[in-house]
Scaffold this motif. Structure first.
Motif, mmCIF file in Angstrom:
data_model
loop_
_atom_site.group_PDB
_atom_site.id
_atom_site.type_symbol
_atom_site.label_atom_id
_atom_site.label_comp_id
_atom_site.label_asym_id
_atom_site.label_seq_id
_atom_site.Cartn_x
_atom_site.Cartn_y
_atom_site.Cartn_z
ATOM 1 N N TYR A 1 0.955 -1.198 0.093
ATOM 2 C CA TYR A 1 -0.270 0.285 -0.698
ATOM 3 C C TYR A 1 1.235 1.588 0.210
ATOM 4 C CZ TYR A 1 -3.323 3.660 1.599
ATOM 5 O OH TYR A 1 -4.064 4.392 2.182
ATOM 6 N N GLY A 2 0.070 2.396 -0.633
ATOM 7 C CA GLY A 2 1.744 3.593 -0.914
ATOM 8 C C GLY A 2 2.807 3.070 -1.842
ATOM 9 N N LEU A 3 2.500 2.439 -2.245
ATOM 10 C CA LEU A 3 4.170 2.314 -2.732
ATOM 11 C C LEU A 3 4.367 1.624 -3.954
ATOM 12 C CD1 LEU A 3 5.733 -0.110 0.218
ATOM 13 C CD2 LEU A 3 6.127 2.751 -0.176
ATOM 14 N N ALA A 4 5.299 2.212 -5.087
ATOM 15 C CA ALA A 4 5.061 1.178 -6.702
ATOM 16 C C ALA A 4 5.388 -0.733 -5.923
ATOM 17 C CB ALA A 4 6.527 1.440 -7.385
ATOM 18 N N ALA A 5 4.909 -1.153 -6.949
ATOM 19 C CA ALA A 5 4.642 -2.407 -7.261
ATOM 20 C C ALA A 5 5.868 -3.203 -7.072
ATOM 21 C CB ALA A 5 3.739 -3.370 -8.559
ATOM 22 N N SER A 6 7.162 -2.015 -7.824
ATOM 23 C CA SER A 6 8.495 -3.173 -6.919
ATOM 24 C C SER A 6 8.666 -2.908 -6.373
ATOM 25 C CB SER A 6 9.627 -2.128 -7.861
ATOM 26 O OG SER A 6 9.649 -1.416 -7.960
ATOM 27 N N GLN A 7 8.109 -2.669 -4.838
ATOM 28 C CA GLN A 7 9.550 -1.637 -3.810
ATOM 29 C C GLN A 7 8.973 -2.268 -2.407
ATOM 30 O OE1 GLN A 7 7.537 2.432 -3.790
ATOM 31 N NE2 GLN A 7 9.462 3.779 -3.853
ATOM 32 N N GLY A 8 7.460 -2.853 -2.281
ATOM 33 C CA GLY A 8 6.613 -3.720 -0.839
ATOM 34 C C GLY A 8 7.613 -4.746 -0.923
ATOM 35 N N TRP A 9 7.428 -5.457 0.591
ATOM 36 C CA TRP A 9 9.158 -6.787 0.927
ATOM 37 C C TRP A 9 8.283 -8.018 0.006
ATOM 38 C CZ3 TRP A 9 7.027 -11.109 2.803
ATOM 39 C CH2 TRP A 9 5.790 -11.479 3.361
ATOM 40 N N VAL A 10 6.974 -7.540 -0.099
ATOM 41 C CA VAL A 10 7.321 -9.271 -0.896
ATOM 42 C C VAL A 10 7.547 -9.255 -2.739
ATOM 43 C CG1 VAL A 10 4.981 -10.493 -2.261
ATOM 44 C CG2 VAL A 10 4.749 -9.966 -0.185
ATOM 45 N N ALA A 11 7.440 -8.099 -3.245
ATOM 46 C CA ALA A 11 8.895 -8.060 -4.548
ATOM 47 C C ALA A 11 9.796 -7.734 -4.579
ATOM 48 C CB ALA A 11 7.954 -6.201 -5.171
ATOM 49 N N THR B 1 11.230 -10.153 -2.275
ATOM 50 C CA THR B 1 11.220 -11.203 -2.045
ATOM 51 C C THR B 1 11.245 -12.218 -2.909
ATOM 52 O OG1 THR B 1 10.447 -11.157 0.332
ATOM 53 C CG2 THR B 1 10.688 -13.511 -0.659
ATOM 54 N N ALA B 2 10.952 -11.758 -3.846
ATOM 55 C CA ALA B 2 10.531 -12.556 -4.902
ATOM 56 C C ALA B 2 11.835 -11.999 -5.846
ATOM 57 C CB ALA B 2 9.533 -11.543 -5.864
ATOM 58 N N ASP B 3 12.584 -10.961 -6.200
ATOM 59 C CA ASP B 3 13.720 -10.821 -6.959
ATOM 60 C C ASP B 3 14.657 -11.585 -6.191
ATOM 61 O OD1 ASP B 3 12.287 -8.565 -8.261
ATOM 62 O OD2 ASP B 3 13.070 -7.187 -7.413
ATOM 63 N N ARG B 4 14.929 -11.541 -4.741
ATOM 64 C CA ARG B 4 15.751 -12.578 -4.218
ATOM 65 C C ARG B 4 15.765 -14.188 -4.326
ATOM 66 N NH1 ARG B 4 16.676 -12.189 1.709
ATOM 67 N NH2 ARG B 4 18.033 -10.145 1.364
ATOM 68 N N ASP C 1 13.527 -9.414 4.464
ATOM 69 C CA ASP C 1 14.925 -9.980 4.938
ATOM 70 C C ASP C 1 14.318 -10.910 6.801
ATOM 71 O OD1 ASP C 1 16.226 -8.864 3.605
ATOM 72 O OD2 ASP C 1 17.103 -7.779 5.162
ATOM 73 N N HIS C 2 13.545 -10.096 7.480
ATOM 74 C CA HIS C 2 12.918 -10.212 8.444
ATOM 75 C C HIS C 2 12.440 -11.769 8.226
ATOM 76 C CE1 HIS C 2 10.942 -10.313 12.406
ATOM 77 N NE2 HIS C 2 10.081 -10.093 12.598
ATOM 78 N N VAL C 3 10.807 -11.408 7.625
ATOM 79 C CA VAL C 3 10.486 -12.918 6.668
ATOM 80 C C VAL C 3 10.943 -14.126 6.500
ATOM 81 C CG1 VAL C 3 8.495 -13.352 5.343
ATOM 82 C CG2 VAL C 3 8.168 -11.467 6.006
ATOM 83 N N TRP C 4 12.802 -13.553 5.418
ATOM 84 C CA TRP C 4 13.157 -14.499 5.429
ATOM 85 C C TRP C 4 13.999 -15.492 5.672
ATOM 86 C CZ3 TRP C 4 13.855 -15.772 0.114
ATOM 87 C CH2 TRP C 4 15.157 -16.474 -0.053
ATOM 88 N N THR C 5 13.780 -14.866 6.952
ATOM 89 C CA THR C 5 15.139 -15.764 8.356
ATOM 90 C C THR C 5 13.445 -17.292 8.535
ATOM 91 O OG1 THR C 5 12.971 -15.281 10.204
ATOM 92 C CG2 THR C 5 15.487 -14.532 9.693
ATOM 93 N N GLN C 6 12.709 -16.876 8.289
ATOM 94 C CA GLN C 6 11.554 -18.471 8.351
ATOM 95 C C GLN C 6 10.756 -18.911 6.166
ATOM 96 O OE1 GLN C 6 10.712 -19.794 11.379
ATOM 97 N NE2 GLN C 6 11.977 -18.147 11.942
ATOM 98 N N LEU C 7 11.119 -18.046 5.832
ATOM 99 C CA LEU C 7 10.285 -18.149 4.967
ATOM 100 C C LEU C 7 11.745 -19.211 4.313
ATOM 101 C CD1 LEU C 7 8.105 -18.810 2.099
ATOM 102 C CD2 LEU C 7 9.275 -16.312 1.042
ATOM 103 N N GLU C 8 13.068 -18.874 4.276
ATOM 104 C CA GLU C 8 14.090 -19.611 3.137
ATOM 105 C C GLU C 8 13.869 -21.028 3.342
ATOM 106 O OE1 GLU C 8 18.048 -21.204 2.560
ATOM 107 O OE2 GLU C 8 17.124 -20.423 4.245
ATOM 108 N N PRO C 9 14.507 -21.834 4.399
ATOM 109 C CA PRO C 9 14.323 -22.806 5.344
ATOM 110 C C PRO C 9 12.963 -23.337 4.723
ATOM 111 C CG PRO C 9 14.252 -21.476 7.012
ATOM 112 C CD PRO C 9 13.649 -20.602 6.137
ATOM 113 N N LEU C 10 12.243 -23.192 4.063
ATOM 114 C CA LEU C 10 11.034 -23.804 3.838
ATOM 115 C C LEU C 10 11.195 -24.396 1.758
ATOM 116 C CD1 LEU C 10 8.081 -22.030 4.886
ATOM 117 C CD2 LEU C 10 9.259 -23.812 6.093
ATOM 118 N N LEU C 11 12.127 -23.336 1.141
ATOM 119 C CA LEU C 11 12.765 -23.258 0.175
ATOM 120 C C LEU C 11 13.554 -24.357 -0.127
ATOM 121 C CD1 LEU C 11 12.868 -19.372 -0.803
ATOM 122 C CD2 LEU C 11 10.384 -21.015 -0.600
ATOM 123 N N ARG C 12 14.221 -24.366 0.616
ATOM 124 C CA ARG C 12 14.735 -25.846 0.369
ATOM 125 C C ARG C 12 14.609 -26.870 0.377
ATOM 126 N NH1 ARG C 12 17.821 -24.411 6.642
ATOM 127 N NH2 ARG C 12 18.021 -22.489 6.022
#
Length: 217
Positions: free
Chosen positions: A50-60, A62-65, A206-217
């Motif tokens: 909300y209030g950001l460009a499409a590429s600026q949010g944490w989900v976008a 994360t998608a880039d990473r 980065d905060h979400v990544w701490t719990q998300l990244e292990p699920l991608l292994r």
């Protein structure tokens, strides 16, 4: 003998004619990449950017990473500003069918809390989303929120407890508080004091990544 020779010769001709087509089919199959596994994000305005460009949010971000570091994965952001847990529960089956995710990130509940909706109702909706996701074969990351103290200690504590209790019940990954890295920094929020600004989004990623990244292994 001549008939037998003619039959063999004809068979070879048929095989030779079929080889180019077979080779093309094999080449196409080899060139077709394995279908990417999907991370589905079901959230509210905090995940919709909300209030950001499409590429600026944490989900976008994360998608880039993920695109750079996790080949074979993609992110689908099905977040909607203003979404409640009831809205998420109503949409989850359709999103699961459409996207066939391997991981579902559920970031909902803030709008329930701000409206003072019953805690049992919110918990039931989140429970339904988790059950549906697991039944579809997806791993789940439950992303929690916190409510301001003006709603009363009983409500705010019960609100936080919903997430930890559900994560324990269903053995899912849990991030207790999405905004934890920036919660005490007023300058990290837009003028509404609710939605983080663009420069704060990498911290949330980065905060979400701490719990998300292990699920991608």
């Amino acid at each position: 003998m001549q008939c037998a020779i003619g039959w063999v010769f004809g068979a070879w001709l048929m095989l030779a004619a079929a080889l180019p087509a077979w080779a093309q089919t094999a080449a196409r199959a080899a060139a077709t990449p394995t279908q990417a596994r999907t991370v589905l994000v079901m959230g509210d305005s905090l995940s919709a950017g909300y209030g950001l460009a499409a590429s600026q949010g944490w989900v976008a971000l994360t998608a880039d990473r993920i695109a750079k570091t996790k080949p074979g994965w993609r992110v689908v952001n099905a977040s909607i500003s203003g979404e409640t847990t009831a809205g998420g529960a109503a949409r989850i089956d359709g999103e699961l069918k459409r996207n066939k995710p391997s991981v579902v990130v559920i970031e909902l509940g803030a709008n329930d809390g701000l409206r003072g909706l019953p805690l049992a109702q919110s918990r039931s909706n989140l429970d339904r989303m988790i059950r549906a996701s697991k039944a579809a074969g997806a791993k789940v990351l439950l992303v929690g929120m916190r409510m301001p103290p003006n709603l009363g200690r009983e409500y705010t504590q019960g609100f936080a407890d919903n997430y930890s209790a559900l994560a324990k019940q269903h053995s899912t990954a849990l991030l207790p508080f999405l905004l934890e890295p920036i919660a005490l920094d007023r300058n990290a929020f837009q003028s509404d004091n609710l939605h983080p600004i663009a420069s704060a989004q990498p911290k949330l990623r980065d905060h979400v990544w701490t719990q998300l990244e292990p699920l991608l292994r």
